[in-house]
Design a protein around this motif. Structure first.
Motif, PDB file in Angstrom:
ATOM      1  N   LEU A   1       0.865  -1.221  -0.174  1.00  0.00           N
ATOM      2  CA  LEU A   1      -0.049   0.356   0.014  1.00  0.00           C
ATOM      3  C   LEU A   1       1.067   1.110   0.349  1.00  0.00           C
ATOM      4  O   LEU A   1       0.389   1.733  -0.376  1.00  0.00           O
ATOM      5  CB  LEU A   1      -0.852   0.304   1.326  1.00  0.00           C
ATOM      6  N   ASP A   2       1.876   1.383   0.970  1.00  0.00           N
ATOM      7  CA  ASP A   2       2.969   2.547   0.744  1.00  0.00           C
ATOM      8  C   ASP A   2       3.282   3.284  -0.205  1.00  0.00           C
ATOM      9  O   ASP A   2       3.518   4.047  -0.652  1.00  0.00           O
ATOM     10  CB  ASP A   2       3.949   2.556   1.963  1.00  0.00           C
ATOM     11  N   ALA A   3       3.598   2.328  -1.833  1.00  0.00           N
ATOM     12  CA  ALA A   3       3.807   2.401  -2.993  1.00  0.00           C
ATOM     13  C   ALA A   3       2.735   2.999  -4.469  1.00  0.00           C
ATOM     14  O   ALA A   3       2.818   2.794  -4.748  1.00  0.00           O
ATOM     15  CB  ALA A   3       4.798   1.423  -3.152  1.00  0.00           C
ATOM     16  N   VAL A   4       1.515   2.868  -3.374  1.00  0.00           N
ATOM     17  CA  VAL A   4       0.099   3.172  -4.273  1.00  0.00           C
ATOM     18  C   VAL A   4       0.524   5.105  -4.156  1.00  0.00           C
ATOM     19  O   VAL A   4      -0.200   5.485  -2.617  1.00  0.00           O
ATOM     20  CB  VAL A   4      -1.335   2.268  -3.742  1.00  0.00           C
ATOM     21  N   PRO A   5      -0.496   5.454  -4.782  1.00  0.00           N
ATOM     22  CA  PRO A   5      -0.500   7.097  -5.398  1.00  0.00           C
ATOM     23  C   PRO A   5      -1.625   6.882  -3.890  1.00  0.00           C
ATOM     24  O   PRO A   5      -3.398   5.970  -4.448  1.00  0.00           O
ATOM     25  CB  PRO A   5      -0.887   6.831  -6.554  1.00  0.00           C
TER      26      PRO A   5
END
Lengths: 377, 377
Positions: free
Chosen positions: A223-227
């Motif tokens: 999740l933390d890499a998703v815009p």
């Protein structure tokens, strides 16, 4: 190449065995910044972990370093020693350090390029995508090896916006949140999922970080890499996908960071995207300040529970304890005290019987106890 | 090309004038999905807006469509008419529709490629980056025009992690949050910033969306396009940058979505990244369900205030009203009722004197009133 995150069913090596991998975690095994390596040493369905490179722990057993229980995975001083100990060239070199910056140091780049030159593919869970780096892309072509950037999100056109389809998921979701990052949420979620399945409840884990995807979670997204725009929708799609594919009795959602965390937003996305009926809160009583932010004191479980239950239409059904820097007697005291103070069950997933973790879930979701009883007949 | 978001000081055209632009917002001017166009028609420091393409409103004045007050910007049926009305070829074609999906339709792609073939550069605030699209990249090369992808985040190595540097910003931050998306937060923040400067208080607006960056905000970042890990840090860096560059008395932070919103995470990033001392809450009393999600009812101001004040160490200092679907008498009644119910000042930034908005801020931050009095002497 595209993200392997949802490709774990096809992760078996063509030769019929799992890919064999060396985990690189120099000077960080057992530490907070080594959490990817720590997780893989504890549990790996996707890869066979053959050794860990950490010159500080060289000569020791990796399981012993992390949990005090040897598991036959040696710590080696460097790649030369790891290859000599193995006696063969493994398939993969996994970047097992997860620094706050998400970026490689110059020394780490050299180590990775060296591994590629010896024919090892790279599994990279950092925010920095090595396939986009001209030097790494060239090395991959020259040496004929692959680089897997685990955190790379899908292309924009394939990312999901939240659309409310989660409202059609009829089995309960339980999110394992925490009062800080790197506090044991993934470990507790993994143990809980396994324990529920062990007593006849079909539980599926939805991963939300690069480590659980590397470990082999069949469903999930880093999740933390998703815009930000797509975080809730991507998790919603992963949960709906897990529900439709597995027809589970319950879905366990791995948490990230903390809802109160000064920096990380993923807990917001987890509560909004999976809309859990229940939350298990992981807490480390002996931790004074949150990881990497010495100026920010740890929240209390009571304040975190109040925040979670104000932020989302859910309830915290139990507390799980990370026993770092605690004696066993202190863990017992903490369990008793928190149960009294908070009025919910408490346990430590690693040092206490998993029955307690399962009982915590059954107390909140009696329907699952019935599933378990049916399966036992 | 790199993101122009922090390049607004250099946005003056080489010929000494602002770039002239046509805004494309077919069938959506004045609607929620036309919010980028609506904002640019109201206020644009960066570009000179010469016309809007919307075949539904063709023949009308764009200011009249949006606010009932003509401002000399004509609505045209298509690009042919817009060019004929202008009598010259403008510099830019701005994508003024902001659909939920963030993606262009096939028809919209055709319209944009047509504009490029006539020598207009493209300003694109969607999530879809046109420079990455082979057809658009080829068209840009063939026709010798530029595409500016406003939402494109910086490269990973240049993105900021939250590091607590916000704790060194000594002037107050006021965030304008809301109970929904597309509800007037940016408009209220823009009017407030202008009004404070008008009475001698040096106020700087930090933008958090593509529209305010297109309008010319000198500081800010399009948060919803930033990977979740970096959202709080990118906003922190923008606020710290504004503080160091402008030495303001107060920083106004544009909000996004709503903290209670089922899908959007940006409000979490805004509260964590800017750590505002005060929050102004924008609300539309006549809106029944949140935009694009008919199954989700609007939150009440009271519940949103409770959530904001639980989630962050801040206080809501006033309520501002979006008067959509309300008579003037209903707005007056809503102002009176909310002041009574919530115990904080309320106003409508668009239809009531801006003195009220300024008084709301002065009541919460008496130090700013003193700044204003000093400036007046």
């Amino acid at each position: 190449m595209s993200a392997p995150s949802i490709n774990n069913r096809a992760a078996v090596h063509p030769a019929g065995r799992r890919p064999r991998a060396i985990v690189y975690c120099d000077a960080n095994l057992g530490q907070i910044d080594g959490k990817t390596a720590n997780g893989l040493v504890r549990h790996s369905e996707r890869y066979e972990i053959i050794s860990v490179i950490d010159h500080v722990q060289a000569g020791r057993d990796a399981g012993d370093v992390i949990d005090g229980t040897p598991n036959g995975i040696p710590c080696c001083v460097d790649l030369d020693e790891a290859l000599a100990v193995a006696g063969f060239t493994p398939d993969l070199f996994i970047v097992g350090v997860a620094p706050t910056s998400g970026l490689l140091t110059t020394h780490e780049r050299t180590v990775l390029l060296d591994a590629m030159s010896r024919g090892l593919g790279i599994v990279n869970g950092l925010h920095e995508f090595l396939n986009d780096d001209p030097e790494f892309a060239a090395a991959a072509a020259i040496y004929g090896v692959e680089i897997m950037d685990i955190r790379r999100p899908k292309s924009k056109a394939d990312l999901h916006m939240f659309d409310g389809s989660i409202l059609g998921v009829t089995c309960p979701r339980i999110a394992v949140l925490g009062t800080d990052g790197a506090i044991g949420k993934r470990t507790t979620a993994t143990i809980l999922t396994r324990a529920l399945n062990g007593c006849g409840v079909r539980a599926v884990l939805v991963g939300t970080g690069q480590t659980s995807l590397m470990q082999g979670a069949l469903h999930g997204v880093a999740l933390d890499a998703v815009p930000a725009q797509f975080v809730a929708g991507e998790l919603e799609a992963a949960v709906v996908g897990a529900f439709e594919a597995e027809h589970p009795d319950v879905i366990i959602v791995e948490g990230q960071g903390a809802l109160s965390h000064p920096s990380y937003l993923s807990s917001t996305g987890i509560l909004r995207g999976s809309r859990p009926e229940g939350v298990i809160l992981q807490h480390a009583p002996a931790r004074r300040a949150i990881s990497d932010f010495p100026a920010f004191p740890m929240p209390t479980p009571a304040s975190e529970i109040h925040l979670i239950e104000t932020f989302a239409d859910t309830r915290v059904i139990g507390l799980t304890i990370n026993h770092e820097n605690m004696t066993d007697a202190e863990v017992s005291a903490a369990i008793a005290l928190y149960e009294l103070e908070l009025g919910i069950p408490a346990t430590d997933a690693l040092t206490r019987p998993t029955d307690r973790l399962v009982a915590m879930v059954f107390a909140a979701f009696p329907g699952l106890r019935a599933e378990s009883a049916t399966a036992a007949r």
